[in-house]
Design a protein around this motif. Structure first.
Motif, PDB file in Angstrom:
ATOM      1  N   LEU A  99      36.152  49.074  46.974  1.00  0.00           N
ATOM      2  CA  LEU A  99      35.763  48.210  48.053  1.00  0.00           C
ATOM      3  C   LEU A  99      37.279  47.604  47.914  1.00  0.00           C
ATOM      4  O   LEU A  99      38.023  47.334  47.383  1.00  0.00           O
ATOM      5  CB  LEU A  99      34.867  47.452  47.207  1.00  0.00           C
ATOM      6  CG  LEU A  99      34.819  46.396  48.437  1.00  0.00           C
ATOM      7  CD1 LEU A  99      34.153  46.431  49.967  1.00  0.00           C
ATOM      8  CD2 LEU A  99      33.600  45.027  47.350  1.00  0.00           C
ATOM      9  N   SER A 100      37.467  47.368  49.496  1.00  0.00           N
ATOM     10  CA  SER A 100      38.835  47.079  50.060  1.00  0.00           C
ATOM     11  C   SER A 100      38.051  46.174  51.113  1.00  0.00           C
ATOM     12  O   SER A 100      37.384  46.246  51.663  1.00  0.00           O
ATOM     13  CB  SER A 100      39.311  48.026  50.231  1.00  0.00           C
ATOM     14  OG  SER A 100      39.137  49.138  51.238  1.00  0.00           O
ATOM     15  N   VAL A 143      41.944  45.466  40.219  1.00  0.00           N
ATOM     16  CA  VAL A 143      42.083  44.950  41.136  1.00  0.00           C
ATOM     17  C   VAL A 143      43.131  45.698  41.499  1.00  0.00           C
ATOM     18  O   VAL A 143      44.107  45.218  41.079  1.00  0.00           O
ATOM     19  CB  VAL A 143      41.998  43.921  41.607  1.00  0.00           C
ATOM     20  CG1 VAL A 143      42.214  43.236  42.620  1.00  0.00           C
ATOM     21  CG2 VAL A 143      40.415  42.970  41.390  1.00  0.00           C
ATOM     22  N   ARG A 144      43.578  45.648  43.335  1.00  0.00           N
ATOM     23  CA  ARG A 144      45.134  46.395  43.496  1.00  0.00           C
ATOM     24  C   ARG A 144      45.101  45.899  45.167  1.00  0.00           C
ATOM     25  O   ARG A 144      44.271  45.422  45.687  1.00  0.00           O
ATOM     26  CB  ARG A 144      44.769  47.682  43.204  1.00  0.00           C
ATOM     27  CG  ARG A 144      45.302  48.222  42.002  1.00  0.00           C
ATOM     28  CD  ARG A 144      44.843  49.644  42.599  1.00  0.00           C
ATOM     29  NE  ARG A 144      45.092  50.529  40.769  1.00  0.00           N
ATOM     30  CZ  ARG A 144      44.176  50.785  40.195  1.00  0.00           C
ATOM     31  NH1 ARG A 144      42.818  50.791  40.016  1.00  0.00           N
ATOM     32  NH2 ARG A 144      44.061  51.595  38.600  1.00  0.00           N
ATOM     33  N   ARG A 145      46.585  45.519  45.096  1.00  0.00           N
ATOM     34  CA  ARG A 145      47.079  45.756  46.391  1.00  0.00           C
ATOM     35  C   ARG A 145      47.227  46.679  47.592  1.00  0.00           C
ATOM     36  O   ARG A 145      46.630  48.077  47.149  1.00  0.00           O
ATOM     37  CB  ARG A 145      47.927  44.643  46.660  1.00  0.00           C
ATOM     38  CG  ARG A 145      48.933  43.424  45.820  1.00  0.00           C
ATOM     39  CD  ARG A 145      49.781  43.137  46.234  1.00  0.00           C
ATOM     40  NE  ARG A 145      50.374  41.588  45.213  1.00  0.00           N
ATOM     41  CZ  ARG A 145      49.545  40.432  45.526  1.00  0.00           C
ATOM     42  NH1 ARG A 145      49.579  40.542  46.917  1.00  0.00           N
ATOM     43  NH2 ARG A 145      50.233  39.663  45.140  1.00  0.00           N
ATOM     44  N   SER A 146      45.924  46.801  48.418  1.00  0.00           N
ATOM     45  CA  SER A 146      45.430  47.397  49.622  1.00  0.00           C
ATOM     46  C   SER A 146      46.006  46.896  50.849  1.00  0.00           C
ATOM     47  O   SER A 146      46.971  45.736  51.402  1.00  0.00           O
ATOM     48  CB  SER A 146      44.096  47.549  49.527  1.00  0.00           C
ATOM     49  OG  SER A 146      43.801  46.571  50.185  1.00  0.00           O
ATOM     50  N   GLY A 147      45.912  47.843  52.066  1.00  0.00           N
ATOM     51  CA  GLY A 147      46.055  47.224  53.001  1.00  0.00           C
ATOM     52  C   GLY A 147      46.238  46.136  53.837  1.00  0.00           C
ATOM     53  O   GLY A 147      47.200  45.378  54.596  1.00  0.00           O
ATOM     54  N   LEU A 199      48.521  32.142  38.126  1.00  0.00           N
ATOM     55  CA  LEU A 199      47.665  31.982  36.229  1.00  0.00           C
ATOM     56  C   LEU A 199      47.952  34.107  36.139  1.00  0.00           C
ATOM     57  O   LEU A 199      47.594  33.652  34.377  1.00  0.00           O
ATOM     58  CB  LEU A 199      46.351  31.939  37.229  1.00  0.00           C
ATOM     59  CG  LEU A 199      46.275  30.353  37.238  1.00  0.00           C
ATOM     60  CD1 LEU A 199      44.468  29.981  36.985  1.00  0.00           C
ATOM     61  CD2 LEU A 199      46.246  29.629  35.611  1.00  0.00           C
ATOM     62  N   ALA A 200      48.418  34.414  36.647  1.00  0.00           N
ATOM     63  CA  ALA A 200      48.465  36.065  37.035  1.00  0.00           C
ATOM     64  C   ALA A 200      49.526  36.785  37.417  1.00  0.00           C
ATOM     65  O   ALA A 200      50.022  36.016  38.756  1.00  0.00           O
ATOM     66  CB  ALA A 200      47.354  36.990  36.858  1.00  0.00           C
ATOM     67  N   GLU A 201      49.811  37.820  37.133  1.00  0.00           N
ATOM     68  CA  GLU A 201      50.852  38.681  38.734  1.00  0.00           C
ATOM     69  C   GLU A 201      50.055  39.773  38.658  1.00  0.00           C
ATOM     70  O   GLU A 201      48.998  39.829  37.865  1.00  0.00           O
ATOM     71  CB  GLU A 201      52.128  39.114  37.273  1.00  0.00           C
ATOM     72  CG  GLU A 201      52.702  37.519  37.414  1.00  0.00           C
ATOM     73  CD  GLU A 201      54.174  37.793  37.347  1.00  0.00           C
ATOM     74  OE1 GLU A 201      55.107  38.998  37.118  1.00  0.00           O
ATOM     75  OE2 GLU A 201      55.210  37.053  36.812  1.00  0.00           O
ATOM     76  N   MET A 202      50.929  40.084  39.337  1.00  0.00           N
ATOM     77  CA  MET A 202      49.675  41.845  39.148  1.00  0.00           C
ATOM     78  C   MET A 202      50.815  42.869  39.197  1.00  0.00           C
ATOM     79  O   MET A 202      51.455  43.229  39.301  1.00  0.00           O
ATOM     80  CB  MET A 202      49.630  41.877  41.414  1.00  0.00           C
ATOM     81  CG  MET A 202      49.495  43.443  41.547  1.00  0.00           C
ATOM     82  SD  MET A 202      47.548  43.336  40.842  1.00  0.00           S
ATOM     83  CE  MET A 202      46.863  42.548  41.994  1.00  0.00           C
ATOM     84  N   PRO A 203      49.870  43.437  37.723  1.00  0.00           N
ATOM     85  CA  PRO A 203      50.684  44.713  36.871  1.00  0.00           C
ATOM     86  C   PRO A 203      50.512  45.884  37.799  1.00  0.00           C
ATOM     87  O   PRO A 203      49.551  45.859  39.414  1.00  0.00           O
ATOM     88  CB  PRO A 203      49.660  45.247  35.922  1.00  0.00           C
ATOM     89  CG  PRO A 203      49.468  43.915  35.919  1.00  0.00           C
ATOM     90  CD  PRO A 203      48.957  42.914  37.377  1.00  0.00           C
ATOM     91  N   ALA A 204      51.407  46.702  37.974  1.00  0.00           N
ATOM     92  CA  ALA A 204      51.944  47.850  38.924  1.00  0.00           C
ATOM     93  C   ALA A 204      49.773  49.067  38.463  1.00  0.00           C
ATOM     94  O   ALA A 204      50.563  49.562  39.243  1.00  0.00           O
ATOM     95  CB  ALA A 204      52.509  48.858  38.066  1.00  0.00           C
ATOM     96  N   ASP A 205      49.760  49.174  37.716  1.00  0.00           N
ATOM     97  CA  ASP A 205      48.564  49.690  37.170  1.00  0.00           C
ATOM     98  C   ASP A 205      47.195  49.005  37.538  1.00  0.00           C
ATOM     99  O   ASP A 205      45.979  49.045  37.176  1.00  0.00           O
ATOM    100  CB  ASP A 205      48.700  49.935  36.264  1.00  0.00           C
ATOM    101  CG  ASP A 205      48.787  49.186  34.702  1.00  0.00           C
ATOM    102  OD1 ASP A 205      48.835  48.042  34.871  1.00  0.00           O
ATOM    103  OD2 ASP A 205      47.893  49.560  33.385  1.00  0.00           O
TER     104      ASP A 205
END
Length: 313
Positions: A299-300, A134-138, A115-121
């Protein structure tokens, strides 16, 4: 609601596709309704979240395009990139402003469902507590939870406490410090993990003064020493309003860190990162300065989908 009513409420949703996603043990029923075509009543939410007669969950999250909901249109006005709105309900069916673990789980669901993709920002998500990025993290995902604030700033600054909490399993009422993360929390410091374990959080704590819409209560034990190599560590349990004890609470983790840092003074401010251990795992917290000068909490932690299915099939 009696058992038969709960069974009937779930049966009325036969054919509904769902996922189960958890973030450090905070678990959610996820459904997709892009145009708002599938509404769910408070009774149906409570039935679905019932751990014996339904699917089980701390809450239900409906994925709806922001343009299809009044609160979502407000999010779009604030940030045109917030295409999706996290329509979150507590396990008892009541509406909640925000859930830090829930927004990570929601982002994970959107990505898995295509339903969505993760943009660079970062992925912008509308919530009742504003737009969250929300961003990807380790270890999964990180989310800017926005600014924090004391609920009773005049009392917090004066004596670092503003409420009194009576808890089953603990001998005397304890003072607490109340923090808003878009939803209300009050944080109780305990001296050791034995008292943390003794607290009966299946019973609703009594908070005085009690905000009109209720409050979440966090119980924390800071490590000794609090900070090692610029990382501070605390143990935490939580009673969530409308749910009871949960294995984790993202906004509660943020509020707990704000309170402990305030109590610790210079030692707390020396920490570059925080590790918060809850029954469901460990989440990370850090503070950042926003362009407008406000201090935000990031928060991660992980998010995991454990099941998909169709009700009644």
């Amino acid at each position: 609601m009696n058992p038969q009513d709960r069974i009937d409420a779930v049966a009325a949703l036969t054919g509904l596709a769902f996922s189960k996603v958890h973030a450090t043990g905070n678990d959610f029923v996820m459904i997709s309704a892009p145009a708002g075509e599938r509404d769910v009543t408070a009774a149906q939410v409570a039935a679905l979240c019932d751990r014996h007669l339904g699917l089980g969950g701390d809450g239900l999250i409906r994925a709806i395009r922001s343009e299809s909901l009044a609160e979502g249109r407000a999010a779009l006005a604030a940030d045109p990139g917030a295409e999706w709105f996290m329509d979150y309900r507590n396990g008892d069916g009541s509406i909640a402003e925000m859930c830090g673990n829930g927004v990570r789980a929601f982002a994970h669901f959107l990505l898995l469902e295509g339903l969505a993709e993760m943009p660079a920002d970062g992925l912008r998500i509308g919530t009742r507590a504003g737009v969250k990025v929300v961003r990807r993290s380790g270890d999964g995902y990180s989310v800017d939870m926005g600014p924090w604030e004391f609920i009773h700033p005049e009392r917090a600054e004066a004596d670092a406490m503003d409420s009194l909490v009576t808890t089953a399993g603990l001998s005397v009422p304890r003072p607490s410090l109340s923090v808003s993360m878009g939803n209300p929390h009050t944080v109780v410091a305990l001296p050791d993990v034995a008292e943390l374990a003794a607290a009966d959080l299946h019973t609703l704590p009594a908070v005085e003064p009690l905000p009109p819409n209720g409050i979440n209560v966090e119980y924390v034990v800071p490590s000794e020493p609090l900070v090692v190599d610029r990382v501070a560590a605390i143990d935490m349990r939580v009673h969530e309003r409308g749910v009871g004890e949960t294995l984790s609470c993202g906004t509660g983790i943020c509020a707990a860190v704000v309170a402990v840092r305030h109590w610790a003074g210079p030692a707390g401010c020396d920490a570059a990162a925080w590790a918060v251990a809850v029954p469901g795992g460990v989440c990370g917290v850090r503070f950042v300065q926003a362009p407008d000068g406000a201090e935000h909490v990031v928060l991660s932690g992980p998010a995991v989908r454990v099941a998909t299915g169709v009700l009644g099939v």
